[in-house]
Design an enzyme around this catalytic site. Structure first.
Site, short mmCIF file in Angstrom:
data_model
loop_
_atom_site.label_atom_id
_atom_site.label_comp_id
_atom_site.label_asym_id
_atom_site.label_seq_id
_atom_site.Cartn_x
_atom_site.Cartn_y
_atom_site.Cartn_z
N ARG A 117 -6.59 -8.11 -11.04
CA ARG A 117 -7.26 -9.33 -11.52
C ARG A 117 -8.61 -8.94 -12.11
NH1 ARG A 117 -8.33 -8.86 -5.91
NH2 ARG A 117 -10.55 -8.43 -5.65
N HIS A 156 -16.47 -5.62 4.90
CA HIS A 156 -15.59 -5.63 3.74
C HIS A 156 -15.92 -6.70 2.71
CE1 HIS A 156 -13.43 -2.57 5.82
NE2 HIS A 156 -13.25 -3.35 6.86
N LYS A 212 0.82 -1.21 0.00
CA LYS A 212 0.00 0.00 0.00
C LYS A 212 0.85 1.26 0.00
CE LYS A 212 -4.47 -0.30 2.19
NZ LYS A 212 -5.05 -1.53 1.77
N GLU A 241 -3.81 7.80 7.50
CA GLU A 241 -4.61 8.62 6.58
C GLU A 241 -5.68 9.37 7.34
OE1 GLU A 241 -6.43 5.99 3.75
OE2 GLU A 241 -4.57 5.68 2.63
C1 MV4 Z 1 -10.68 4.21 4.27
C2 MV4 Z 1 -11.91 4.56 4.88
C3 MV4 Z 1 -12.01 5.83 5.37
N1 MV4 Z 1 -10.98 6.67 5.30
N2 MV4 Z 1 -9.69 5.09 4.21
C4 MV4 Z 1 -11.60 -0.42 3.64
C5 MV4 Z 1 -11.04 -1.39 2.66
C6 MV4 Z 1 -9.96 -0.68 1.92
N3 MV4 Z 1 -9.97 -1.02 0.54
C7 MV4 Z 1 -10.21 0.77 2.18
N4 MV4 Z 1 -11.15 0.86 3.25
C8 MV4 Z 1 -11.45 2.07 3.79
N5 MV4 Z 1 -10.47 3.00 3.74
C9 MV4 Z 1 -9.84 6.30 4.72
N6 MV4 Z 1 -8.84 7.15 4.69
C10 MV4 Z 1 -12.91 3.63 4.93
C11 MV4 Z 1 -12.69 2.37 4.40
C12 MV4 Z 1 -13.79 1.47 4.52
C13 MV4 Z 1 -14.41 0.97 3.39
C14 MV4 Z 1 -14.01 1.30 2.11
C15 MV4 Z 1 -14.62 0.78 1.01
C16 MV4 Z 1 -15.69 -0.09 1.19
C17 MV4 Z 1 -16.11 -0.44 2.45
C18 MV4 Z 1 -15.49 0.08 3.56
C19 MV4 Z 1 -15.93 -0.27 4.83
C20 MV4 Z 1 -15.29 0.23 5.92
C21 MV4 Z 1 -14.21 1.09 5.77
#
Ligand code: MV4
Length: 673
Positions: A292, A235, A116, A200
């Site tokens: 993918r 997730h 990441k 972040e």
């Molecule tokens: C975040 C966020 C809020 N703020 N980053 C969760 C999985 C990963 N791919 C990124 N994720 C998140 N990153 C910041 N700076 C909230 C999430 C997140 C989320 C993102 C996408 C889909 C579902 C989610 C569920 C909880 C938290």
């Protein structure tokens, strides 16, 4: 183009890849584990080779074996699907070394997106928008604390090696930082073997919007628009759609350009997905890139009219992208629902067993003619058939249900209807939950963000209501008709046969006993009339008659109304599908258990195959109702087996560490007198 490919996967995605290969005249080699010898993906491929035992580590993750099979069968390329080896850079390299084409991106592109923090540094250079934060190498706690203070709380800590939501901690204020950092690092080292973290700014109600990209080996890269995958649970994506509701042309172009810049920055080739989180105001930030073909690719296929697997094969064979950016248009709206063998009312506990009945909505292909773009209105991508088992070894997804509509509203209506036609008997499924979700006000209003399911839990997890009278009537009529048919087979000429209910000078009434999954009991009284019955339940009385019957499909008159439904019998359980609902009624036949006096409080059985992780009771122990006796682990979850009544544990049949088969008695138990 390739003449033969090996598909290094199972389930629906293996079948999906095989379908396109067949369409293109490419021969297919399936690989399978011992658990999958009779699986659909084996049946739909031209040849199939056994990999090994059921665990993925001994089968679908054995890269060396798979490469050897590809060489032995004369396959020229390997399609990895998703999961398993699809994002494994070493495997991609090993394919190349063996002279095989890996149908996916170059290993270097996978590695570049694997970390990441390294990916964020690359994206920063490429001008892709990032959430304000720190993603450098310095990991000193005091330094990271200063960075968090600078970013401003709430701050989100993420394991650099993590992904898909694992290894994240929200920090609400400066005081909570140290402990959250320590706990995040502990989880990162134990889950990923690397405790590097990044920090972040935490976005409160983000949407998950991802862009499908495609790049060829000639230096071209385009985007196939976006998918909104905001509706998730822990997730796990639940519903996906394209296009994203509320997306403007300008923002779509900006996100598309950012995604293409991200792909180009790592030398990407093939199908990839650039994941962004978006604020409610539309601002968006790069999260990660999935290297993918994704589970939800069909919604992109539906709105573009393209076959993404075909594109993957063409690109892997060295052909240029079939279309240019300017050739692409969005047509209508598509939704995908993931049908899982899981029980939403029990914390989404995976449910394993046999799909005793599986009725899927009919795939609907529009007639040719009319509108210039005609995708399928309903598509079902599935790797299982009726009679197949959902095993504990792999992901319990049963199918993907994909619908297309001219607009979101039509797509939603079609999804609700298609879900009503989905009939699963044999294991718990999430169909009713999905239906409540697509019919919820929040989803209909496209009030999307990652918290939608939790925020609407009260409507999505409706408390078990009592079974409607219509469903009871259908079950009862099915039962009585079934008995009649049985009676006809044995003593057809006997007018006093108990099933027919005909009595000279008397009205014959019969009380049936049903129980629903929530333990509620129903005792409808059926009084036989010359042309039907009178049904009495809970002080209500109504005339019932069978109007028509076609196998398991029944039409019943209920007072002035007529109701239609399907009743499938699975042992003593009557599965009634009516009005879009699925009601299970267990019939308690007063004769069935005659002579089995010890059934009450007899043995306690394993709810699914798994391992005993704790034995809490001892032989001869007196226990109270509800007391935990044995804990099993299956599918990474724990299940507590508790005493059904006050009683005595006569014998414990398994020890800690033992593997137990589905339905196996765990202990002998005697109910207190
Ligand atoms: C975040 C966020 C809020 N703020 N980053 C969760 C999985 C990963 N791919 C990124 N994720 C998140 N990153 C910041 N700076 C909230 C999430 C997140 C989320 C993102 C996408 C889909 C579902 C989610 C569920 C909880 C938290």
């Amino acid at each position: 183009m390739f003449k033969k490919i090996l598909i290094a996967n199972r389930g629906e995605i293996a079948c999906r890849v095989a379908a396109t290969a067949r369409k293109m005249g490419i021969r297919t080699v399936a690989v399978y584990s011992e658990a999958d010898a009779n699986a659909k993906h084996v049946a739909v491929c031209d040849e199939a080779v056994l990999l090994g035992p059921a665990p993925a580590k001994e089968s679908y993750l054995c890269g060396e074996k798979i490469i050897a099979i590809a060489l032995a069968t004369g396959a020229q390329a390997i399609h990895p699907g998703y999961g398993f080896l699809s994002e494994n850079a070493e495997f991609a390299e090993a394919c190349a070394e063996a002279g095989l084409v890996f149908i996916g991106p170059p290993a270097a592109a996978m590695r570049a997106m694997g970390s990441k923090s390294a990916a964020k540094s690359l994206m920063e250079k490429a001008g892709v928008p990032l959430v304000p934060g720190y993603h450098g190498d310095e990991q000193d706690a005091a330094f990271l604390q200063r960075e968090a203070d600078r970013i401003g709380y709430p701050v989100l800590l993420k394991a650099s090696a993590g992904g898909g939501g694992k290894g994240m901690r929200v920090v609400d204020n400066a005081e909570a930082f140290r402990e959250a950092l320590a706990s995040c690092k502990r989880e990162a080292i134990s889950s990923f073997g690397d405790d590097k973290v990044l920090a972040e700014k935490y976005l409160q109600r983000p949407r998950h919007i991802e862009i499908q990209v495609f790049a060829d080996t000639h230096g071209d890269c385009i985007y196939l628009f976006e998918r909104d995958c905001s509706v998730q649970r822990r997730h796990q994506k639940v519903l996906e759609e394209a296009p994203a509701p509320g997306m403007t042309d300008e923002r779509r172009a900006a996100m598309g350009d950012a995604a293409v810049a991200a792909a180009k920055a790592v030398g990407y080739v093939g199908a990839g997905t650039v994941e962004f989180i978006a604020n409610q105001d539309g601002s968006f930030y790069f999260m990660e890139m999935n290297t993918r073909l994704q589970v939800e690719h069909p919604v992109t296929e539906m709105i573009t009219g393209l076959d993404l697997v075909e594109w993957q094969l063409r690109v892997a064979a060295g052909e240029p992208l079939p279309k240019r950016q300017d050739d692409l248009r969005i047509h209508g709206h598509a939704l995908e629902a993931r049908i899982y063998a899981e029980n939403p009312d029990k914390g989404f506990l995976p449910s394993i067993g046999t799909l005793r009945h599986l009725d899927t909505p009919e795939a609907v292909q529009f007639e040719v003619g009319g509108t210039p773009y005609q995708p399928a209105a309903v598509r079902v991508d599935s790797g299982v058939r009726e009679g197949d088992a959902i095993s504990p070894w792999y992901d319990p997804m049963i199918a993907k249900l994909i619908v297309w509509g001219a607009d979101r509203k039509q797509a939603l209506a079609r999804m609700a209807q298609a879900l009503s036609q989905y009939q699963i008997v044999g294991l718990a499924g999430n169909v009713a939950f999905l239906k409540r979700l697509v019919e919820s006000e929040a989803f209909a209003n496209a009030d999307l963000d990652t918290g939608l399911i939790e925020r609407n839990a009260d409507v999505l997890f409706a408390p078990a209501r009592s079974v409607p009278v219509a469903a009871l009537a259908l079950a009862a009529v099915a039962l009585i008709e079934h008995e009649k048919a049985e009676a006809r087979g044995t003593n057809a000429a006997d007018p006093w046969g108990r099933a027919v209910g005909w009595r000279l000078n008397a009205r014959y009434a019969r009380t049936l006993a049903f129980r629903d999954d929530g333990g509620h009991e129903y005792a409808p009284v059926f009084t036989y009339l010359p042309h039907g019955w009178e049904l009495a339940i809970r002080g209500l009385s109504v005339d019932v008659a069978l109007l028509a019957r076609d196998g398991v499909d029944l039409s019943v008159r209920l007072g002035d109304a007529s109701v239609h439904g399907t009743v499938r019998r699975d042992g003593e359980a009557f599965h009634v599908f009516t009005g879009g609902g699925h009601h299970v009624l267990h019939h308690e036949d007063p004769l069935a258990h005659a002579g089995e006096s010890e059934v009450e409080g007899g043995r306690l059985t394993a709810p699914m195959p798994g391992k005993v992780v704790a034995v809490l009771a001892s032989q001869g122990q007196d226990v109270k109702k509800g007391e935990p006796l044995v804990i099993m682990e299956a599918m990474k979850m724990e299940h507590t087996i508790a005493a059904p009544h006050d009683g005595i544990v006569d014998e414990i049949l398994y020890a800690v560490g033992d593997q137990v088969a589905d339905g196996a008695p765990l202990l002998a138990f005697r109910a207190a007198a």
